[in-house]
Design a protein around this motif. Structure first.
Motif, PDB file in Angstrom:
ATOM      1  N   PHE A 152       0.859  -1.183   0.000  1.00  0.00           N
ATOM      2  CA  PHE A 152       0.000   0.000   0.000  1.00  0.00           C
ATOM      3  C   PHE A 152       0.896   1.235   0.000  1.00  0.00           C
ATOM      4  O   PHE A 152       2.084   1.147   0.294  1.00  0.00           O
ATOM      5  N   ARG A 153       0.306   2.364  -0.299  1.00  0.00           N
ATOM      6  CA  ARG A 153       1.049   3.611  -0.227  1.00  0.00           C
ATOM      7  C   ARG A 153       0.155   4.708   0.317  1.00  0.00           C
ATOM      8  O   ARG A 153      -1.070   4.644   0.211  1.00  0.00           O
ATOM      9  N   GLN A 154       0.797   5.708   0.895  1.00  0.00           N
ATOM     10  CA  GLN A 154       0.051   6.824   1.459  1.00  0.00           C
ATOM     11  C   GLN A 154       0.850   8.098   1.270  1.00  0.00           C
ATOM     12  O   GLN A 154       1.992   8.203   1.747  1.00  0.00           O
ATOM     13  N   ALA A 155       0.240   9.045   0.590  1.00  0.00           N
ATOM     14  CA  ALA A 155       0.836  10.360   0.398  1.00  0.00           C
ATOM     15  C   ALA A 155       0.296  11.297   1.460  1.00  0.00           C
ATOM     16  O   ALA A 155      -0.784  11.048   2.034  1.00  0.00           O
ATOM     17  N   PRO A 156       1.002  12.400   1.751  1.00  0.00           N
ATOM     18  CA  PRO A 156       0.533  13.347   2.762  1.00  0.00           C
ATOM     19  C   PRO A 156      -0.893  13.814   2.478  1.00  0.00           C
ATOM     20  O   PRO A 156      -1.232  14.125   1.335  1.00  0.00           O
ATOM     21  N   ALA A 157      -1.708  13.820   3.502  1.00  0.00           N
ATOM     22  CA  ALA A 157      -3.095  14.294   3.451  1.00  0.00           C
ATOM     23  C   ALA A 157      -3.985  13.420   2.565  1.00  0.00           C
ATOM     24  O   ALA A 157      -5.077  13.846   2.182  1.00  0.00           O
ATOM     25  N   LYS A 158      -3.530  12.219   2.251  1.00  0.00           N
ATOM     26  CA  LYS A 158      -4.348  11.305   1.459  1.00  0.00           C
ATOM     27  C   LYS A 158      -4.544   9.996   2.215  1.00  0.00           C
ATOM     28  O   LYS A 158      -3.758   9.646   3.097  1.00  0.00           O
ATOM     29  N   GLU A 159      -5.586   9.274   1.825  1.00  0.00           N
ATOM     30  CA  GLU A 159      -5.843   7.975   2.445  1.00  0.00           C
ATOM     31  C   GLU A 159      -4.859   6.926   1.917  1.00  0.00           C
ATOM     32  O   GLU A 159      -4.292   7.068   0.834  1.00  0.00           O
ATOM     33  N   ARG A 160      -4.703   5.871   2.727  1.00  0.00           N
ATOM     34  CA  ARG A 160      -3.849   4.775   2.299  1.00  0.00           C
ATOM     35  C   ARG A 160      -4.469   4.118   1.063  1.00  0.00           C
ATOM     36  O   ARG A 160      -5.669   3.852   1.022  1.00  0.00           O
ATOM     37  N   GLU A 161      -3.619   3.839   0.083  1.00  0.00           N
ATOM     38  CA  GLU A 161      -4.077   3.372  -1.220  1.00  0.00           C
ATOM     39  C   GLU A 161      -3.452   2.009  -1.528  1.00  0.00           C
ATOM     40  O   GLU A 161      -2.239   1.823  -1.353  1.00  0.00           O
ATOM     41  N   PHE A 162      -4.266   1.084  -2.008  1.00  0.00           N
ATOM     42  CA  PHE A 162      -3.780  -0.221  -2.418  1.00  0.00           C
ATOM     43  C   PHE A 162      -2.884  -0.088  -3.643  1.00  0.00           C
ATOM     44  O   PHE A 162      -3.180   0.682  -4.564  1.00  0.00           O
ATOM     45  N   VAL A 163      -1.801  -0.884  -3.659  1.00  0.00           N
ATOM     46  CA  VAL A 163      -0.888  -0.891  -4.795  1.00  0.00           C
ATOM     47  C   VAL A 163      -0.881  -2.263  -5.470  1.00  0.00           C
ATOM     48  O   VAL A 163      -1.137  -2.367  -6.668  1.00  0.00           O
ATOM     49  N   ALA A 164      -0.584  -3.310  -4.701  1.00  0.00           N
ATOM     50  CA  ALA A 164      -0.470  -4.646  -5.287  1.00  0.00           C
ATOM     51  C   ALA A 164      -0.577  -5.695  -4.191  1.00  0.00           C
ATOM     52  O   ALA A 164      -0.324  -5.404  -3.019  1.00  0.00           O
ATOM     53  N   ALA A 165      -0.950  -6.912  -4.601  1.00  0.00           N
ATOM     54  CA  ALA A 165      -1.027  -8.027  -3.667  1.00  0.00           C
ATOM     55  C   ALA A 165      -0.552  -9.293  -4.359  1.00  0.00           C
ATOM     56  O   ALA A 165      -0.613  -9.407  -5.587  1.00  0.00           O
ATOM     57  N   ILE A 166      -0.102 -10.241  -3.534  1.00  0.00           N
ATOM     58  CA  ILE A 166       0.392 -11.513  -4.065  1.00  0.00           C
ATOM     59  C   ILE A 166      -0.069 -12.636  -3.153  1.00  0.00           C
ATOM     60  O   ILE A 166      -0.123 -12.481  -1.928  1.00  0.00           O
ATOM     61  N   SER A 167      -0.395 -13.773  -3.765  1.00  0.00           N
ATOM     62  CA  SER A 167      -0.906 -14.905  -3.008  1.00  0.00           C
ATOM     63  C   SER A 167       0.211 -15.587  -2.220  1.00  0.00           C
ATOM     64  O   SER A 167       1.384 -15.277  -2.376  1.00  0.00           O
ATOM     65  N   ARG A 168      -0.182 -16.529  -1.388  1.00  0.00           N
ATOM     66  CA  ARG A 168       0.768 -17.189  -0.485  1.00  0.00           C
ATOM     67  C   ARG A 168       1.925 -17.837  -1.229  1.00  0.00           C
ATOM     68  O   ARG A 168       3.080 -17.718  -0.805  1.00  0.00           O
ATOM     69  N   ALA A 169       1.616 -18.536  -2.289  1.00  0.00           N
ATOM     70  CA  ALA A 169       2.668 -19.234  -3.041  1.00  0.00           C
ATOM     71  C   ALA A 169       3.265 -18.376  -4.143  1.00  0.00           C
ATOM     72  O   ALA A 169       4.259 -18.774  -4.761  1.00  0.00           O
ATOM     73  N   GLY A 170       2.647 -17.229  -4.389  1.00  0.00           N
ATOM     74  CA  GLY A 170       3.178 -16.314  -5.387  1.00  0.00           C
ATOM     75  C   GLY A 170       2.618 -16.476  -6.781  1.00  0.00           C
ATOM     76  O   GLY A 170       3.043 -15.775  -7.700  1.00  0.00           O
ATOM     77  N   TYR A 171       1.633 -17.378  -6.944  1.00  0.00           N
ATOM     78  CA  TYR A 171       1.117 -17.614  -8.293  1.00  0.00           C
ATOM     79  C   TYR A 171       0.074 -16.583  -8.704  1.00  0.00           C
ATOM     80  O   TYR A 171      -0.172 -16.379  -9.895  1.00  0.00           O
ATOM     81  N   GLY A 172      -0.572 -15.963  -7.727  1.00  0.00           N
ATOM     82  CA  GLY A 172      -1.598 -14.979  -8.037  1.00  0.00           C
ATOM     83  C   GLY A 172      -1.156 -13.594  -7.653  1.00  0.00           C
ATOM     84  O   GLY A 172      -0.553 -13.393  -6.582  1.00  0.00           O
ATOM     85  N   THR A 173      -1.438 -12.619  -8.525  1.00  0.00           N
ATOM     86  CA  THR A 173      -1.125 -11.226  -8.229  1.00  0.00           C
ATOM     87  C   THR A 173      -2.302 -10.342  -8.608  1.00  0.00           C
ATOM     88  O   THR A 173      -3.156 -10.727  -9.408  1.00  0.00           O
ATOM     89  N   TYR A 174      -2.293  -9.144  -8.041  1.00  0.00           N
ATOM     90  CA  TYR A 174      -3.418  -8.225  -8.227  1.00  0.00           C
ATOM     91  C   TYR A 174      -2.834  -6.825  -8.096  1.00  0.00           C
ATOM     92  O   TYR A 174      -2.083  -6.549  -7.155  1.00  0.00           O
ATOM     93  N   TYR A 175      -3.198  -5.927  -9.041  1.00  0.00           N
ATOM     94  CA  TYR A 175      -2.625  -4.593  -9.062  1.00  0.00           C
ATOM     95  C   TYR A 175      -3.695  -3.522  -9.122  1.00  0.00           C
ATOM     96  O   TYR A 175      -4.758  -3.715  -9.739  1.00  0.00           O
ATOM     97  N   ALA A 176      -3.384  -2.385  -8.548  1.00  0.00           N
ATOM     98  CA  ALA A 176      -4.207  -1.204  -8.767  1.00  0.00           C
ATOM     99  C   ALA A 176      -4.032  -0.750 -10.209  1.00  0.00           C
ATOM    100  O   ALA A 176      -2.946  -0.887 -10.790  1.00  0.00           O
ATOM    101  N   ASP A 177      -5.079  -0.188 -10.780  1.00  0.00           N
ATOM    102  CA  ASP A 177      -5.009   0.272 -12.164  1.00  0.00           C
ATOM    103  C   ASP A 177      -3.905   1.312 -12.361  1.00  0.00           C
ATOM    104  O   ASP A 177      -3.288   1.383 -13.420  1.00  0.00           O
ATOM    105  N   SER A 178      -3.655   2.092 -11.330  1.00  0.00           N
ATOM    106  CA  SER A 178      -2.699   3.188 -11.453  1.00  0.00           C
ATOM    107  C   SER A 178      -1.254   2.702 -11.612  1.00  0.00           C
ATOM    108  O   SER A 178      -0.395   3.477 -12.046  1.00  0.00           O
ATOM    109  N   VAL A 179      -0.988   1.436 -11.262  1.00  0.00           N
ATOM    110  CA  VAL A 179       0.380   0.928 -11.339  1.00  0.00           C
ATOM    111  C   VAL A 179       0.512  -0.257 -12.289  1.00  0.00           C
ATOM    112  O   VAL A 179       1.637  -0.717 -12.544  1.00  0.00           O
ATOM    113  N   LYS A 180      -0.587  -0.741 -12.801  1.00  0.00           N
ATOM    114  CA  LYS A 180      -0.567  -1.913 -13.666  1.00  0.00           C
ATOM    115  C   LYS A 180       0.321  -1.649 -14.890  1.00  0.00           C
ATOM    116  O   LYS A 180       0.223  -0.609 -15.528  1.00  0.00           O
ATOM    117  N   GLY A 181       1.187  -2.608 -15.177  1.00  0.00           N
ATOM    118  CA  GLY A 181       2.118  -2.456 -16.295  1.00  0.00           C
ATOM    119  C   GLY A 181       3.416  -1.773 -15.932  1.00  0.00           C
ATOM    120  O   GLY A 181       4.379  -1.802 -16.712  1.00  0.00           O
TER     121      GLY A 181
END
Length: 124
Positions: free
Chosen positions: A37-66
């Protein structure tokens, strides 16, 4: 219980790259899905990316995808965030988090354990 420590932040020019690391200690690292996650000053915490336990699944925020890639090495108890083509709007404190919920989640409340964060500043 798991303890998380982030590293790798710093100052980078627009278009540059950084790799963040999050080292975990405590209970079995591979039993947790991990998120960034990330948080800029005066902003709410924002999701960035996630990964599953074994690493086979990932998930990204649109703002960072690619541009960002999340990965993990369970043998080293570490999760990474490779950040490329960085933009000034990527400037924030970056936090890793762990959840035993068994799902890839973008919701901060899903995550039980959090690191202290590492600062990323993108500026010329």
């Amino acid at each position: 219980q798991v303890q998380l420590v982030e590293s790798g932040g710093g100052l980078v020019q627009p278009g540059g790259s950084l790799r963040l690391s999050c080292a975990a200690s405590g209970r079995a690292f591979s039993s947790y899905a991990m998120g960034w996650f990330r948080q800029a000053p005066a902003k709410e915490r924002e999701f960035v990316a996630a990964i599953s336990r074994a690493g086979y699944g990932t998930y990204y925020a649109d703002s960072v995808k690619g541009r960002y890639t999340i990965s993990r090495d369970n043998a080293k108890n570490t999760v990474y965030l490779q950040m490329n083509s960085l933009k000034p709007e990527d400037t924030a404190g970056y936090y890793c988090a762990a959840t035993d919920a068994g799902i890839l989640s973008s919701t901060p409340n899903t995550y039980r354990f959090w690191g202290q964060g590492t600062q990323v500043t993108v500026s010329s």
